[in-house]
Write an enzyme that holds these catalytic residues in place. Structure first.
Site, PDB file in Angstrom:
ATOM      1  N   ARG A 192       4.669  -3.953   3.900  1.00  0.00           N
ATOM      2  CA  ARG A 192       4.749  -5.236   4.612  1.00  0.00           C
ATOM      3  C   ARG A 192       3.857  -6.265   3.940  1.00  0.00           C
ATOM      4  O   ARG A 192       4.177  -7.449   3.929  1.00  0.00           O
ATOM      5  CB  ARG A 192       4.427  -5.032   6.088  1.00  0.00           C
ATOM      6  CG  ARG A 192       5.492  -4.132   6.705  1.00  0.00           C
ATOM      7  CD  ARG A 192       5.571  -4.118   8.202  1.00  0.00           C
ATOM      8  NE  ARG A 192       6.550  -3.103   8.586  1.00  0.00           N
ATOM      9  CZ  ARG A 192       6.463  -2.327   9.654  1.00  0.00           C
ATOM     10  NH1 ARG A 192       5.431  -2.465  10.483  1.00  0.00           N
ATOM     11  NH2 ARG A 192       7.393  -1.437   9.908  1.00  0.00           N
ATOM     12  N   LYS A 232      13.491   8.896   5.392  1.00  0.00           N
ATOM     13  CA  LYS A 232      12.372   8.018   5.046  1.00  0.00           C
ATOM     14  C   LYS A 232      11.391   7.940   6.180  1.00  0.00           C
ATOM     15  O   LYS A 232      11.837   7.736   7.309  1.00  0.00           O
ATOM     16  CB  LYS A 232      12.943   6.626   4.758  1.00  0.00           C
ATOM     17  CG  LYS A 232      11.912   5.557   4.514  1.00  0.00           C
ATOM     18  CD  LYS A 232      12.578   4.226   4.346  1.00  0.00           C
ATOM     19  CE  LYS A 232      11.512   3.163   4.124  1.00  0.00           C
ATOM     20  NZ  LYS A 232      12.025   1.830   4.164  1.00  0.00           N
ATOM     21  N   ARG A 273       8.764  -1.694  15.333  1.00  0.00           N
ATOM     22  CA  ARG A 273      10.199  -1.484  15.139  1.00  0.00           C
ATOM     23  C   ARG A 273      10.712  -0.281  15.937  1.00  0.00           C
ATOM     24  O   ARG A 273      11.726   0.309  15.599  1.00  0.00           O
ATOM     25  CB  ARG A 273      10.489  -1.251  13.661  1.00  0.00           C
ATOM     26  CG  ARG A 273       9.967  -2.318  12.716  1.00  0.00           C
ATOM     27  CD  ARG A 273      10.800  -2.347  11.461  1.00  0.00           C
ATOM     28  NE  ARG A 273      10.249  -3.117  10.362  1.00  0.00           N
ATOM     29  CZ  ARG A 273      10.068  -4.429  10.345  1.00  0.00           C
ATOM     30  NH1 ARG A 273      10.363  -5.154  11.419  1.00  0.00           N
ATOM     31  NH2 ARG A 273       9.587  -5.030   9.283  1.00  0.00           N
ATOM     32  N   TYR A 281       7.360   4.669  -5.790  1.00  0.00           N
ATOM     33  CA  TYR A 281       6.597   3.715  -6.610  1.00  0.00           C
ATOM     34  C   TYR A 281       5.934   4.430  -7.778  1.00  0.00           C
ATOM     35  O   TYR A 281       5.392   3.788  -8.668  1.00  0.00           O
ATOM     36  CB  TYR A 281       5.565   2.987  -5.734  1.00  0.00           C
ATOM     37  CG  TYR A 281       6.221   2.294  -4.557  1.00  0.00           C
ATOM     38  CD1 TYR A 281       6.860   1.072  -4.719  1.00  0.00           C
ATOM     39  CD2 TYR A 281       6.261   2.903  -3.299  1.00  0.00           C
ATOM     40  CE1 TYR A 281       7.509   0.461  -3.660  1.00  0.00           C
ATOM     41  CE2 TYR A 281       6.908   2.302  -2.235  1.00  0.00           C
ATOM     42  CZ  TYR A 281       7.531   1.078  -2.420  1.00  0.00           C
ATOM     43  OH  TYR A 281       8.183   0.487  -1.371  1.00  0.00           O
ATOM     44  N   LYS A 321      15.580   6.908   9.357  1.00  0.00           N
ATOM     45  CA  LYS A 321      14.429   6.077   9.009  1.00  0.00           C
ATOM     46  C   LYS A 321      13.516   5.982  10.218  1.00  0.00           C
ATOM     47  O   LYS A 321      13.919   5.507  11.277  1.00  0.00           O
ATOM     48  CB  LYS A 321      14.897   4.684   8.582  1.00  0.00           C
ATOM     49  CG  LYS A 321      13.734   3.754   8.267  1.00  0.00           C
ATOM     50  CD  LYS A 321      14.188   2.444   7.679  1.00  0.00           C
ATOM     51  CE  LYS A 321      12.996   1.514   7.475  1.00  0.00           C
ATOM     52  NZ  LYS A 321      13.401   0.192   6.982  1.00  0.00           N
TER      53      LYS A 321
HETATM   54  C1  PBG Z   1      13.051  -2.800   5.659  1.00  0.00           C
HETATM   55  C2  PBG Z   1      12.353  -1.837   4.788  1.00  0.00           C
HETATM   56  C3  PBG Z   1      11.046  -1.356   4.937  1.00  0.00           C
HETATM   57  C4  PBG Z   1      10.812  -0.485   3.876  1.00  0.00           C
HETATM   58  C5  PBG Z   1      11.968  -0.456   3.111  1.00  0.00           C
HETATM   59  N1  PBG Z   1      12.919  -1.284   3.718  1.00  0.00           N
HETATM   60  C6  PBG Z   1       9.995  -1.721   5.893  1.00  0.00           C
HETATM   61  C7  PBG Z   1      10.140  -1.546   7.337  1.00  0.00           C
HETATM   62  O1  PBG Z   1      11.093  -0.972   7.837  1.00  0.00           O
HETATM   63  O2  PBG Z   1       9.241  -2.015   8.012  1.00  0.00           O
HETATM   64  C8  PBG Z   1       9.538   0.255   3.654  1.00  0.00           C
HETATM   65  C9  PBG Z   1       9.334   0.838   2.306  1.00  0.00           C
HETATM   66  C10 PBG Z   1       7.955   1.314   2.052  1.00  0.00           C
HETATM   67  O3  PBG Z   1       7.072   1.374   2.927  1.00  0.00           O
HETATM   68  O4  PBG Z   1       7.699   1.650   0.890  1.00  0.00           O
HETATM   69  N2  PBG Z   1      13.631  -3.831   4.914  1.00  0.00           N
END
Ligand code: PBG
Length: 326
Positions: free
Chosen positions: A207, A251, A220, A316, A197
């Site tokens: 967000r 991801k 992050r 989505y 990720k």
């Molecule tokens: C963290 C999480 C995120 C997404 C899924 N799980 C956000 C992040 O890491 O800031 C992002 C998914 C998306 O952008 O569609 N709980």
């Protein structure tokens, strides 16, 4: 025979020929729908940055999931937005927290006929917006965070999740969760690890969807992967598999097709890819201006992710694609 050969166009001549020789076929079975459920609202709330997506009420989530299931989508992944956030994100493991309630509803409705995945993280639940608890210096404390994740996994499994999907990128999270689940007699609950990720700029719309602002304009990058690194993704994936992950995820999806392809070439476990909020929003924004054909580009994006080697795609676009494929 004379050269050049006029061979390659022969099988592209008609739609039926093209269908016959297609190497990749998209099917509702490939899709996982990400869904948001918010505590304390009476009506679903549209998410401006994710056109067509909403923060659901418990009731509207049930209705949406029924539609998705009827369209042949095998799995959903649920994200919660609590009414109350705190430094630890304690609503995430509240047995009556919003995701746990929603999972119970969906398990009542569908039993084992639909795969219920629960995203496991605290960023939607913490007031500072980080994916873990902070130490005295304001850094995310890895091992203290694992203890919170363990509580969440057990709460989610108890509420009916078939698959727990840890997305916080703490080291050792899969091992900690596997142990916690086994100790609580949830040894049949699977783990889909958000393994590779990235700290991408493409999570922006998400967000907004979950009302997360990272305190002090932070990011992050101390826990999610550097976008520059491809080999490191294989380290992350191998580590998560060694710790007990049943499935692994890459991801975002499109900028990381190299990672998906490499994982596919080297591994035989199920690979998921997450076509994230920013990837979805870009397509919508361009389509709104009349610059792109929304359905055609949605199809091409998700098909490409499958072609690269993903066995399942979190997107989505799931409902839209399943409707088009019906
Ligand atoms: C963290 C999480 C995120 C997404 C899924 N799980 C956000 C992040 O890491 O800031 C992002 C998914 C998306 O952008 O569609 N709980």
């Amino acid at each position: 025979m004379t050269f050049p050969q006029r061979r390659l166009r022969r099988l592209r001549r008609t739609p039926a020929l093209r269908r016959l020789v297609a190497e990749t076929r998209l099917n509702p079975d490939d899709l996982v729908a990400p869904l948001f459920v918010r505590e304390g609202i009476d009506e679903p709330r549209p998410i401006a940055s994710l056109p067509g997506q909403v923060q659901h009420t418990r009731a509207s989530l049930r209705a949406e999931v029924k539609t998705l299931k009827d369209l042949g989508i095998p799995a959903v992944i649920v994200f919660g937005i609590p009414a109350r956030k705190d430094p630890m994100g304690s609503e995430a493991w509240n047995p009556d927290g919003i995701v746990q309630c929603a999972l119970r509803d969906l398990r009542d409705d569908h039993g084992d006929d639909l795969v219920l995945m629960a995203d496991l993280c605290v960023d939607e639940y913490t007031d500072h917006g980080h994916c873990g608890v902070l130490d005295d210096r304001g850094d995310v404390d890895n091992d203290a965070t694992l203890e919170l994740y363990e509580r969440i996994a057990v709460a989610q499994a108890d509420a009916g999740a078939h698959v727990i999907a840890p997305s916080g990128m703490m080291d050792g999270q899969v091992f900690a969760l596997r142990e916690a689940l086994d100790d609580a007699d949830f040894d049949q609950v699977a783990i889909l690890a958000y393994a590779a990720k990235y700290a991408t700029a493409l999570y922006g719309p998400f967000r907004e969807a979950v009302d997360v602002t990272i305190a002090g304009g932070g990011d992050r990058r101390t826990y999610q992967q550097d976008v520059a690194n491809g080999r490191e993704a294989m380290e992350e994936i191998r580590e998560d598999l060694a710790e007990g992950a049943d499935m692994v995820m890459v991801k975002p999806a499109l900028p990381y097709l190299d990672v998906i392809a490499r994982a596919r070439a080297e591994l035989d476990v199920p690979i998921a890819a997450y076509h994230v909020s920013g990837e979805y929003a870009m397509v919508h924004a361009a389509a709104e201006r009349g610059w792109l054909d929304l359905d055609a580009v949605a199809f091409e994006h998700v098909l490409a992710v499958k072609r690269a080697g993903a066995d399942m795609i979190l997107t989505y676009f799931a409902r839209r694609l399943a409707e088009a494929l019906a």
